[in-house]
Write an enzyme that holds these catalytic residues in place. Structure first.
Site, PDB file in Angstrom:
ATOM      1  N   ASN A   9      10.977 -24.616 -29.241  1.00 31.78           N
ATOM      2  CA  ASN A   9      10.317 -24.220 -30.483  1.00 31.78           C
ATOM      3  C   ASN A   9       9.514 -25.412 -31.002  1.00 31.78           C
ATOM      4  O   ASN A   9      10.084 -26.347 -31.551  1.00 31.78           O
ATOM      5  CB  ASN A   9      11.391 -23.794 -31.495  1.00 31.78           C
ATOM      6  CG  ASN A   9      10.816 -23.508 -32.865  1.00 31.78           C
ATOM      7  OD1 ASN A   9       9.609 -23.348 -33.027  1.00 31.78           O
ATOM      8  ND2 ASN A   9      11.689 -23.437 -33.865  1.00 31.78           N
ATOM      9  N   TRP A  10       8.230 -25.358 -30.805  1.00 33.36           N
ATOM     10  CA  TRP A  10       7.396 -26.507 -31.198  1.00 33.36           C
ATOM     11  C   TRP A  10       7.170 -26.582 -32.702  1.00 33.36           C
ATOM     12  O   TRP A  10       6.654 -27.563 -33.195  1.00 33.36           O
ATOM     13  CB  TRP A  10       6.049 -26.446 -30.464  1.00 33.36           C
ATOM     14  CG  TRP A  10       6.129 -26.861 -29.036  1.00 33.36           C
ATOM     15  CD1 TRP A  10       7.262 -27.075 -28.295  1.00 33.36           C
ATOM     16  CD2 TRP A  10       5.023 -27.154 -28.154  1.00 33.36           C
ATOM     17  NE1 TRP A  10       6.942 -27.467 -27.018  1.00 33.36           N
ATOM     18  CE2 TRP A  10       5.575 -27.519 -26.903  1.00 33.36           C
ATOM     19  CE3 TRP A  10       3.636 -27.120 -28.300  1.00 33.36           C
ATOM     20  CZ2 TRP A  10       4.779 -27.861 -25.812  1.00 33.36           C
ATOM     21  CZ3 TRP A  10       2.853 -27.458 -27.208  1.00 33.36           C
ATOM     22  CH2 TRP A  10       3.415 -27.827 -25.974  1.00 33.36           C
ATOM     23  N   LYS A  11       7.476 -25.543 -33.437  1.00 34.77           N
ATOM     24  CA  LYS A  11       7.211 -25.513 -34.888  1.00 34.77           C
ATOM     25  C   LYS A  11       5.739 -25.857 -35.131  1.00 34.77           C
ATOM     26  O   LYS A  11       4.893 -25.480 -34.328  1.00 34.77           O
ATOM     27  CB  LYS A  11       8.176 -26.458 -35.625  1.00 34.77           C
ATOM     28  CG  LYS A  11       9.628 -26.227 -35.193  1.00 34.77           C
ATOM     29  CD  LYS A  11      10.632 -26.957 -35.994  1.00 34.77           C
ATOM     30  CE  LYS A  11      12.022 -26.648 -35.466  1.00 34.77           C
ATOM     31  NZ  LYS A  11      13.081 -27.223 -36.242  1.00 34.77           N
ATOM     32  N   HIS A  94      14.412 -17.613 -38.287  1.00 35.54           N
ATOM     33  CA  HIS A  94      14.644 -19.055 -38.195  1.00 35.54           C
ATOM     34  C   HIS A  94      14.962 -19.587 -39.591  1.00 35.54           C
ATOM     35  O   HIS A  94      14.370 -19.141 -40.578  1.00 35.54           O
ATOM     36  CB  HIS A  94      13.412 -19.757 -37.612  1.00 35.54           C
ATOM     37  CG  HIS A  94      13.710 -21.187 -37.274  1.00 35.54           C
ATOM     38  ND1 HIS A  94      13.754 -22.163 -38.238  1.00 35.54           N
ATOM     39  CD2 HIS A  94      14.017 -21.791 -36.101  1.00 35.54           C
ATOM     40  CE1 HIS A  94      14.068 -23.319 -37.658  1.00 35.54           C
ATOM     41  NE2 HIS A  94      14.233 -23.120 -36.365  1.00 35.54           N
ATOM     42  N   GLU A  96      14.136 -22.144 -41.158  1.00 35.26           N
ATOM     43  CA  GLU A  96      12.983 -22.645 -41.932  1.00 35.26           C
ATOM     44  C   GLU A  96      12.224 -21.484 -42.569  1.00 35.26           C
ATOM     45  O   GLU A  96      11.706 -21.599 -43.678  1.00 35.26           O
ATOM     46  CB  GLU A  96      12.069 -23.485 -41.025  1.00 35.26           C
ATOM     47  CG  GLU A  96      12.709 -24.838 -40.717  1.00 35.26           C
ATOM     48  CD  GLU A  96      12.299 -25.464 -39.407  1.00 35.26           C
ATOM     49  OE1 GLU A  96      11.274 -25.070 -38.827  1.00 35.26           O
ATOM     50  OE2 GLU A  96      13.035 -26.354 -38.939  1.00 35.26           O
ATOM     51  N   GLU A 166      22.127 -21.382 -34.902  1.00 37.45           N
ATOM     52  CA  GLU A 166      21.620 -22.702 -35.268  1.00 37.45           C
ATOM     53  C   GLU A 166      22.185 -23.108 -36.622  1.00 37.45           C
ATOM     54  O   GLU A 166      21.666 -22.699 -37.676  1.00 37.45           O
ATOM     55  CB  GLU A 166      20.095 -22.673 -35.383  1.00 37.45           C
ATOM     56  CG  GLU A 166      19.380 -22.247 -34.125  1.00 37.45           C
ATOM     57  CD  GLU A 166      17.915 -22.695 -34.159  1.00 37.45           C
ATOM     58  OE1 GLU A 166      17.558 -23.561 -33.369  1.00 37.45           O
ATOM     59  OE2 GLU A 166      17.162 -22.194 -35.004  1.00 37.45           O
ATOM     60  N   GLY A 172      17.111 -30.527 -36.695  1.00 34.81           N
ATOM     61  CA  GLY A 172      16.225 -31.656 -36.979  1.00 34.81           C
ATOM     62  C   GLY A 172      16.927 -32.851 -37.612  1.00 34.81           C
ATOM     63  O   GLY A 172      16.269 -33.766 -38.104  1.00 34.81           O
ATOM     64  N   SER A 211      19.443 -29.910 -32.858  1.00 32.31           N
ATOM     65  CA  SER A 211      19.510 -31.248 -32.252  1.00 32.31           C
ATOM     66  C   SER A 211      20.044 -31.235 -30.823  1.00 32.31           C
ATOM     67  O   SER A 211      20.741 -32.161 -30.407  1.00 32.31           O
ATOM     68  CB  SER A 211      20.318 -32.207 -33.136  1.00 32.31           C
ATOM     69  OG  SER A 211      19.703 -32.302 -34.416  1.00 32.31           O
ATOM     70  N   GLY A 232      14.116 -27.779 -30.662  1.00 33.61           N
ATOM     71  CA  GLY A 232      12.958 -28.172 -31.466  1.00 33.61           C
ATOM     72  C   GLY A 232      12.408 -29.503 -30.983  1.00 33.61           C
ATOM     73  O   GLY A 232      11.647 -29.586 -30.030  1.00 33.61           O
ATOM     74  N   GLY A 233      12.842 -30.588 -31.628  1.00 35.30           N
ATOM     75  CA  GLY A 233      12.298 -31.925 -31.365  1.00 35.30           C
ATOM     76  C   GLY A 233      12.213 -32.283 -29.881  1.00 35.30           C
ATOM     77  O   GLY A 233      11.170 -32.750 -29.404  1.00 35.30           O
TER      78      GLY A 233
HETATM   79  P1  PGA Z   1      15.900 -29.234 -33.435  1.00 32.45           P
HETATM   80  O1  PGA Z   1      15.358 -27.826 -33.920  1.00 32.45           O
HETATM   81  O2  PGA Z   1      16.221 -29.150 -31.975  1.00 32.45           O
HETATM   82  O3  PGA Z   1      14.781 -30.206 -33.714  1.00 32.45           O
HETATM   83  O4  PGA Z   1      17.127 -29.538 -34.245  1.00 32.45           O
HETATM   84  C1  PGA Z   1      15.930 -26.633 -33.452  1.00 32.45           C
HETATM   85  C2  PGA Z   1      15.284 -25.438 -34.096  1.00 32.45           C
HETATM   86  O5  PGA Z   1      14.935 -25.496 -35.286  1.00 32.45           O
HETATM   87  O6  PGA Z   1      15.083 -24.400 -33.455  1.00 32.45           O
END
Ligand code: PGA
Length: 249
Positions: A9-11, A94, A96, A166, A172, A211, A232-233
């Site tokens: 997930n590149w956001k 998600h 966010e 999650e 993050g 993470s 994500g990251g």
């Molecule tokens: P993260 O993000 O790996 O940077 O914690 C995961 C996500 O939000 O899907």
């Protein structure tokens, strides 16, 4: 036997250059993984991703969609449009989106339904905040989020959904749930599903997110009920993401 699913997930990150780099890296000889592999880039890169990933094992996911097919919704994108760009999966719910854009369970359901109606598979994201975990609410919150969508879908629709657990406090933050903590929640999601559809519960793919990185992926993916990851990251670094895909077997 559930096929692992590793989704990046590149956001609101990445670039046209990064899309190219992923396309090249995954086209190289010698890369193999038993997992189904997805990248969810921002909308403007979908066409570039379709070109760069063709001939590789990477499939394309989107990060959200509007529940309507078309209409006066400035700034929004519909499932039908995503389908035209070869999108196979979409994230719904998600944290966010839930927190920053006030998407509640009902809107998450509407989005899941809209995706299914155009042949896109939803990845339903669920997870508790730190406050909810500390208050002993983890299972109640997660099963409410799962149930609000899954209990209302037809059996055929449910089969096309994957669920990403999650924990909000792990996204993050560099703070990962322990394999035991993640496994416990995954097991309860599967048990919950089994109450009304045992066969589906066995087939349902459950991803861990929060993470996940190249160092902790193997241990998390080794858990009985963890069938993949939503990353994500670490999905913005080609080598790390490749290593995570390879950890899946
Ligand atoms: P993260 O993000 O790996 O940077 O914690 C995961 C996500 O939000 O899907």
């Amino acid at each position: 036997m559930r096929k692992p699913l590793i989704a990046g997930n590149w956001k609101m990150n990445g670039s046209a250059e990064l899309i190219e780099a992923f396309g090249q890296a995954f086209a190289e000889d010698g890369f193999s993984s038993s997992a189904e592999i997805l990248i969810h880039p921002p909308f403007p890169y979908l066409e570039a991703a379709r070109r760069a990933f063709s001939g590789t094992c990477i499939e394309i996911g989107a990060q959200t969609l509007n529940p309507l097919h078309s209409g006066a919704r400035t700034g929004e994108v519909s499932g039908q449009m995503l389908r035209e760009f070869g999108v196979e999966y979409v994230l719904v719910g998600h944290s966010e989106r839930r927190q920053l854009y006030q998407e509640g369970d009902e809107q998450v359901y509407d989005r899941a339904l809209a995706a299914l109606s155009v042949g896109i598979k939803p990845i339903l994201c669920v997870g508790e905040t730190l406050e909810e975990r500390d208050g002993g609410q983890t299972e109640a919150v997660v099963l409410r989020q799962v149930g609000h969508v899954m209990a209302r879908l037809e059996p055929e629709q449910r089969r096309r959904v994957a669920i990403a657990y999650e924990p909000v406090w792990a996204i993050g933050t560099g703070r990962t749930a322990t394999p035991d903590q993640a496994q416990a929640v995954m097991a309860s999601i599967r048990r919950y599903q089994a109450q009304f559809d045992r066969e589906l519960a066995d087939e349902l793919r459950l991803l861990y997110g929060g993470s996940m990185n190249a160092s902790n992926a193997s241990e998390l993916l080794a858990q009985e009920d963890i069938d993949g990851g939503l990353i994500g990251g670490a999905s913005l670094k080609v080598d790390d993401f490749k290593a995570i895909c390879q950890s899946a077997g």
